[in-house]
Design a protein around this motif. Structure first.
Motif, short mmCIF file in Angstrom:
data_model
loop_
_atom_site.label_atom_id
_atom_site.label_comp_id
_atom_site.label_asym_id
_atom_site.label_seq_id
_atom_site.Cartn_x
_atom_site.Cartn_y
_atom_site.Cartn_z
N PRO A 167 -8.06 -26.46 -18.01
CA PRO A 167 -8.97 -27.16 -18.91
C PRO A 167 -10.41 -26.69 -18.79
N ALA A 168 -10.82 -26.28 -17.57
CA ALA A 168 -12.20 -25.81 -17.39
C ALA A 168 -12.26 -24.34 -17.78
N LEU A 169 -12.51 -24.07 -19.07
CA LEU A 169 -12.48 -22.70 -19.57
C LEU A 169 -13.63 -21.86 -19.03
N ASP A 170 -14.68 -22.51 -18.48
CA ASP A 170 -15.81 -21.77 -17.94
C ASP A 170 -15.66 -21.50 -16.44
N ALA A 171 -14.50 -21.82 -15.88
CA ALA A 171 -14.29 -21.60 -14.46
C ALA A 171 -14.35 -20.12 -14.13
N GLU A 172 -14.74 -19.82 -12.90
CA GLU A 172 -14.89 -18.42 -12.49
C GLU A 172 -13.53 -17.73 -12.34
N GLU A 173 -12.50 -18.45 -11.93
CA GLU A 173 -11.19 -17.82 -11.78
C GLU A 173 -10.13 -18.69 -12.44
N PRO A 174 -9.06 -18.09 -12.89
CA PRO A 174 -8.01 -18.86 -13.56
C PRO A 174 -7.23 -19.71 -12.56
N VAL A 175 -6.38 -20.60 -13.10
CA VAL A 175 -5.56 -21.44 -12.23
C VAL A 175 -4.32 -20.71 -11.74
N GLY A 176 -4.03 -19.58 -12.32
CA GLY A 176 -2.86 -18.82 -11.90
C GLY A 176 -2.75 -17.53 -12.68
N TRP A 177 -1.70 -16.80 -12.40
CA TRP A 177 -1.48 -15.51 -13.05
C TRP A 177 -0.01 -15.36 -13.40
N VAL A 178 0.22 -14.69 -14.52
CA VAL A 178 1.57 -14.19 -14.83
C VAL A 178 1.53 -12.70 -14.58
N MET A 179 2.45 -12.22 -13.77
CA MET A 179 2.42 -10.82 -13.36
C MET A 179 3.68 -10.10 -13.81
N TYR A 180 3.49 -8.87 -14.21
CA TYR A 180 4.60 -7.99 -14.53
C TYR A 180 4.59 -6.86 -13.50
N ARG A 181 5.68 -6.69 -12.80
CA ARG A 181 5.77 -5.60 -11.84
C ARG A 181 7.00 -4.76 -12.16
N ALA A 182 6.98 -3.53 -11.66
CA ALA A 182 8.11 -2.64 -11.88
C ALA A 182 9.30 -3.13 -11.08
N ASP A 183 10.46 -3.18 -11.69
CA ASP A 183 11.65 -3.68 -11.03
C ASP A 183 12.18 -2.67 -10.02
N GLY A 184 12.44 -3.12 -8.79
CA GLY A 184 13.08 -2.27 -7.79
C GLY A 184 12.14 -1.60 -6.83
N GLY A 185 10.86 -1.70 -7.00
CA GLY A 185 9.95 -1.07 -6.04
C GLY A 185 8.57 -0.88 -6.61
N THR A 186 7.76 -0.12 -5.90
CA THR A 186 6.39 0.12 -6.37
C THR A 186 6.38 1.14 -7.49
N LEU A 187 5.29 1.15 -8.22
CA LEU A 187 5.22 2.01 -9.41
C LEU A 187 5.22 3.51 -9.12
N PRO A 188 4.57 3.97 -8.07
CA PRO A 188 4.45 5.43 -7.93
C PRO A 188 5.76 6.19 -8.02
N LYS A 189 6.83 5.66 -7.43
CA LYS A 189 8.08 6.44 -7.50
C LYS A 189 8.63 6.47 -8.93
N TYR A 190 8.25 5.47 -9.75
CA TYR A 190 8.69 5.52 -11.13
C TYR A 190 7.89 6.50 -11.97
N LEU A 191 6.67 6.77 -11.56
CA LEU A 191 5.85 7.70 -12.33
C LEU A 191 6.42 9.11 -12.31
N LYS A 192 7.27 9.38 -11.34
CA LYS A 192 7.85 10.71 -11.23
C LYS A 192 9.03 10.89 -12.18
N LYS A 193 9.49 9.79 -12.78
CA LYS A 193 10.64 9.87 -13.67
C LYS A 193 10.20 9.99 -15.12
#
Length: 978
Positions: A167-193
């Motif tokens: 509700p406090a739209l002027d707050a310095e930080e949000p109340v939470g985050w929705v995150m998308y991450r690469a499935d199965g591990g970190t991104l760098p190994k996927y960049l090679k594919k």
């Protein structure tokens, strides 16, 4: 107890749930391979069932498991699984998982920040572009404009982080985050594919579900003319990438489509115009338009926004509405749609209006008048699913509650094959009755009405209290409030008054629920004639033209089975057991029954094996009665078919038994099941033979399964295709018989089955077919009890001759004689004998006692086994003949039997004489076993009691000088003297 960051524990446990559940929940890791297994908690009598339990598809990530019997898919996390397995609360389980995963507890009382586990990285256009590539048509510029970031999550995963604002739209930080991450591990190994990675959405913190995802610049701008609600972050990114209209602002929420709309967001739209665009599937459309005014937590977005906005439009994209995972805004734009196309679609969409028939859930204001409030809630429960427009139409049928006997029940559809108590196997797809679990009753109550409590300021909603739930569940009779359910059918049937039940749904007259499924049944003629009945019978008999019936009576018996299955509601009494017997394997016994069942039900019947254990049979019959199973097949019986419980079930319409593991009984349950059995050369024991309608098959081929001259090669498939016409043919026969006035057919008397014989057998004979009752002679001939009685009588004649002997004396007589003597009795003992010779006399006496006084024909005479107690109260056995072949057993009544026993201790009249004579050595303890106390064992004269009694002993004296001491009271001795 120490506090832990839930999100941190979840992240640490991810990928390790198999070892966590094994260590903390003490579960075998082999059960967590994703296949079906028995329930580890053994919720089913057969060690948990065969296929109740499995790990869910996302088990490695969240640890979710499922037991179809006792643990549902609503509990999808490993924490829920551990609470279920261990019985401990969430805090204890969380602490154990944290300790196992090496997560330290939180220090102090400071609440974890949503950014505690996020390390924001510099803007990486390549990385964002890779994510946008998988989320077309989202652009890199839209991601940057919306303020979405690149971050490192828990120092392990590189993620796209989408802020969630409160509700406090002027707050310095949000109340939470929705995150998308690469499935199965970190991104760098996927960049090679070459192929882009698959991205998984991760929600952070519980508070993150209570917020807004939007372009804050527009959201704060009160001059925006129209607001748009979309279903998820990807849709928001897509519309920000394509829709650059400054007059419209778009937003979504972090919660799902069916969660509660947030009041502070709705109030922001006061006086504005709004549109709602949700996915083209049933959950999405329900989230947009589902109305429940009385409870904001479960209302859709359109009705809630309509309360404050100037107008609201529900935009349905030009796609088919799918059950789940329908197309969304990203698919709309990927298909080539432009901003202008969406504007035109919005302008053409009508303004959403609440349907006039929509009403609120009724309120029940609770007070101390407990009985009246209980009745009021029961009344609302009885209308649930019938008169509850606040429930989504597709959910109404599953929420209906019925009463059966003294229990609340509901109707379910088996997803998989299930084995009930007693070994009853129910096929997948079967619609059946199940007792309503007590845990479901509070949910049904809140679906049916709102329980309110009056406070000083207002009425507040409360949850159902224990006294209310228990009071409703234990009521036993819910009267007019809740409908009574007698059974479930899936084909048209006929009522006892001859009218046809062919409208799907609940039938008030019979209490039956008709669930036709996907099949359409043509209407039954109102006034069919006998010609129509004969044509219908010919159509049904064409189904079994390839089977080697013994004669036409057996074909009629099969037709009687089909009509009994379909017309069971019209039969007021009991139905005999249909026994398909064949001369050799491969004759088609099971196929013949499956064809009849396929016509009636369109699926397989409930099956069970016949073990001969009467206790198991009783459990099975109780399960059948409780579940109202319409038919049961005892398949491939390879022993004598006899069971006292089955005898009772075949001549009873009401069943009662003790509930397993309880001192309670089931109460009187209606039992209207049609029983069937198959086997080669079936034999029947005890009283079952008179309860059987045999269907005989006889082939001259050694290998009948290799026949090639078969017209219906795929019989069950053919039956399935023609089932509506075949089921209608069976009902046409019955309806025509009713129209004709149910004319009585001669020769149909059958004790215990008069109603069945009058209707089913009567209709078949009236239609001009062979009388099916003629096959009953086979069952009588195969009655093993009659054959055993004849053997026992012959054995008694052989050993005892004109005497009466105890079972032990008979066994001793065989022991002290030559092996070639008494062949008949030796054969009897071999058939009924036991592994322990010491128990043989008791077993033989049991057989004598079981068949005592039952008359049977032997050499043209009515003979029966009789018994009389000797002075030691041990029963002696012999054979009595009523007279010549023409004499009736009635002339030998009970009083004449007693006179026979009293006056003829060694009767010569009416007894067979055998070769045994007095070969047996008499035992001192049982000198001659006279039939009357007081007879001298040496000379046969009557002994006189001594007038004196010493310490309870009295001598009996004989004129021959023999003295017999007896410990008897004076009164008892006088009685013997008489």
């Amino acid at each position: 107890m120490a506090r832990y960051d839930i999100d941190l524990v979840k992240a640490a446990a991810e990928g390790r749930w198999k070892e966590i559940l094994s260590s903390i929940g003490n579960i075998d890791t082999n059960l967590l391979d994703g296949s079906h297994h028995a329930c580890p908690k053994q919720c089913h009598p057969d060690a948990g069932g065969k296929d109740r339990f499995r790990a869910l598809d996302d088990f490695d990530q969240v640890g979710g498991v499922l037991c179809n019997q006792c643990f549902s898919t609503k509990n999808r996390s490993g924490f829920d699984a551990l609470m279920w397995l261990t019985g401990e609360d969430f805090a204890t389980v969380l602490a154990k998982v944290a300790k196992f995963a090496g997560v330290k507890p939180l220090k102090g009382r400071k609440k974890a920040s949503p950014t505690d586990h996020l390390e924001f990285l510099p803007w990486n256009r390549t990385l964002v572009g890779l994510w946008c590539l998988t989320k077309k048509p989202i652009t890199i510029e839209a991601v940057q404009r919306l303020g979405w970031k690149v971050a490192k999550y828990r120092k392990q995963y590189t993620v796209i982080a989408i802020p969630i604002w409160g509700p406090a739209l002027d707050a310095e930080e949000p109340v939470g985050w929705v995150m998308y991450r690469a499935d199965g591990g970190t991104l760098p190994k996927y960049l090679k594919k070459d192929d882009p990675p698959e991205w998984v959405k991760v929600k952070m913190t519980a508070g993150s579900q209570q917020g807004l995802i939007a372009d804050l610049a527009k959201w704060k701008n009160l001059d925006v003319k129209q607001w748009g609600k979309v279903e998820g972050p990807s849709d928001l990114g897509a519309i920000e990438s394509v829709f650059n209209d400054v007059e419209r602002g778009w937003f979504t929420t972090a919660n799902g489509s069916l969660e509660k709309p947030l009041d502070w967001i709705v109030e922001r739209l006061n006086g504005c115009k709004a549109v709602v665009i949700h996915d083209c599937d049933k959950p999405g459309q329900a989230g947009a338009t589902w109305v429940e005014q009385s409870d904001r937590k479960r209302a859709g977005w359109c009705p809630v926004i309509a309360e404050v906005a100037e107008e609201v439009r529900n935009i349905v994209l030009p796609f088919t509405i799918e059950p789940t995972h329908g197309n969304d805004l990203r698919d709309y734009f990927k298909g080539g749609a432009t901003q202008q196309d969406l504007v035109e679609l919005i302008d053409k969409s009508p303004i959403w209006e609440r349907s006039p028939e929509i009403i609120t859930r009724p309120h029940v204001v609770m007070n101390l008048d407990l009985g009246a409030k209980c009745d009021e809630v029961i009344g609302h429960l009885g209308r649930l699913g019938w008169e509850s427009p606040w429930i989504a139409p597709e959910k109404r049928e599953s929420l209906k509650i019925y009463q059966r006997v003294d229990s609340l029940v509901h109707v379910i559809t088996n997803e998989d094959t299930e084995v009930l108590k007693g070994g009853i196997e129910i096929e997948a797809g079967a619609v059946r009755i199940r007792s309503l679990p007590i845990g479901q009753l509070p949910l049904r109550i809140t679906d049916a009405c709102q329980l309110m409590k009056e406070t000083k300021e207002d009425l507040v909603q409360v949850r159902p209290e224990r006294w209310l739930v228990d009071g409703i569940a234990s009521r036993g009779d819910w009267g007019k409030y809740i409908r009574r359910l007698s059974g479930v059918i899936n084909a048209p049937t006929i009522r006892p008054d001859g009218t046809i039940l062919q409208d799907d749904g609940y039938d008030e007259k019979t209490g039956l629920l008709y669930v036709p499924g996907n099949r359409k049944f043509p209407p039954i003629p109102d006034n069919p004639t006998i010609t129509d009945a004969r044509n219908a019978a010919a159509q049904l008999l064409d189904v079994v033209k390839d089977f080697p019936f013994v004669d036409d009576a057996d074909r009629s018996a099969w037709l009687a089975l089909v009509i009994s299955l379909i017309g069971r509601p019209a039969i007021n009494g009991c139905v005999p057991l249909f026994a398909v017997t064949a001369s050799c394997p491969g004759s088609g016994k099971s196929l013949l029954v499956d064809a009849a069942i396929g016509i009636a039900y369109g699926r397989g019947s409930a099956r069970m094996s016949f073990s001969g254990n009467d206790q198991e049979q009783r459990k099975a019959i109780t399960a059948v009665a409780i579940e109202a199973i319409p038919s049961v097949l005892l398949d491939n019986v390879d022993c004598v078919l006899k069971s006292a419980s089955l005898d009772a079930a075949l001549t009873a319409t009401i069943w009662s038994d003790r509930i397993l593991s309880s001192s309670k009984t089931t109460g009187e349950i209606p039992l209207r099941t049609v029983w069937m059995a198959t086997g080669n050369n079936l034999r029947f024991g005890s009283d079952l033979a008179r309860r059987v309608m045999p269907i005989r098959l006889a082939t001259k081929l050694a290998n009948p399964e290799e026949r090639t001259d078969i017209e219906h090669k795929n019989l069950l498939g053919w039956v399935g295709e023609n089932r509506p016409a075949l089921a209608n043919a069976a009902l046409t026969i019955l309806r025509a018989y009713f129209v004709a006035g149910l004319p009585v057919q001669a020769g149909g008397d059958w004790g215990s089955y008069d109603s069945w014989s009058a209707l089913i057998r009567g209709a078949i004979v009236w239609a001009g077919l062979a009388d099916p009752i003629r096959t009953r002679e086979t069952a009588k001939a195969d009655d093993q009890s009659v054959a055993l009685i004849r053997q026992l009588i012959a054995g008694l004649r052989e050993v005892c001759g004109s005497e009466l002997k105890t079972a032990k004396e008979i066994c001793d007589c065989l022991t002290c004689s030559k092996p070639e003597e008494y062949p008949v009795m030796r054969e009897v003992l071999a058939e009924i004998g036991t592994d322990d010779p010491k128990k043989l006399p008791r077993k033989l006496g049991y057989e004598f006692r079981k068949f005592k006084d039952r008359p049977v024909k032997v050499d043209g005479n009515d003979c029966q086994i009789i018994g009389a107690e000797n002075r030691n109260s041990i029963t002696q056995w012999g054979v009595l003949v009523a007279g010549d072949a023409g004499d009736a057993c009635d002339s030998f009544n009970q009083s004449s039997r007693e006179d026979f026993k009293a006056d003829n201790p060694y009767p010569n009249e009416g007894l067979f004489k055998g070769p045994c004579g007095n070969k047996q050595k008499q035992s001192p303890a049982s000198p001659a076993s006279p039939a009357v106390q007081g007879q001298c064992p040496k000379c046969g004269a009557m002994m006189e009691p001594s007038p004196e009694e010493v310490n309870g002993w009295r001598n009996w004296d004989c004129v021959c000088g023999h003295v017999e001491p007896t410990k008897e009271s004076t009164s008892r001795t006088k009685q013997y003297a008489l």
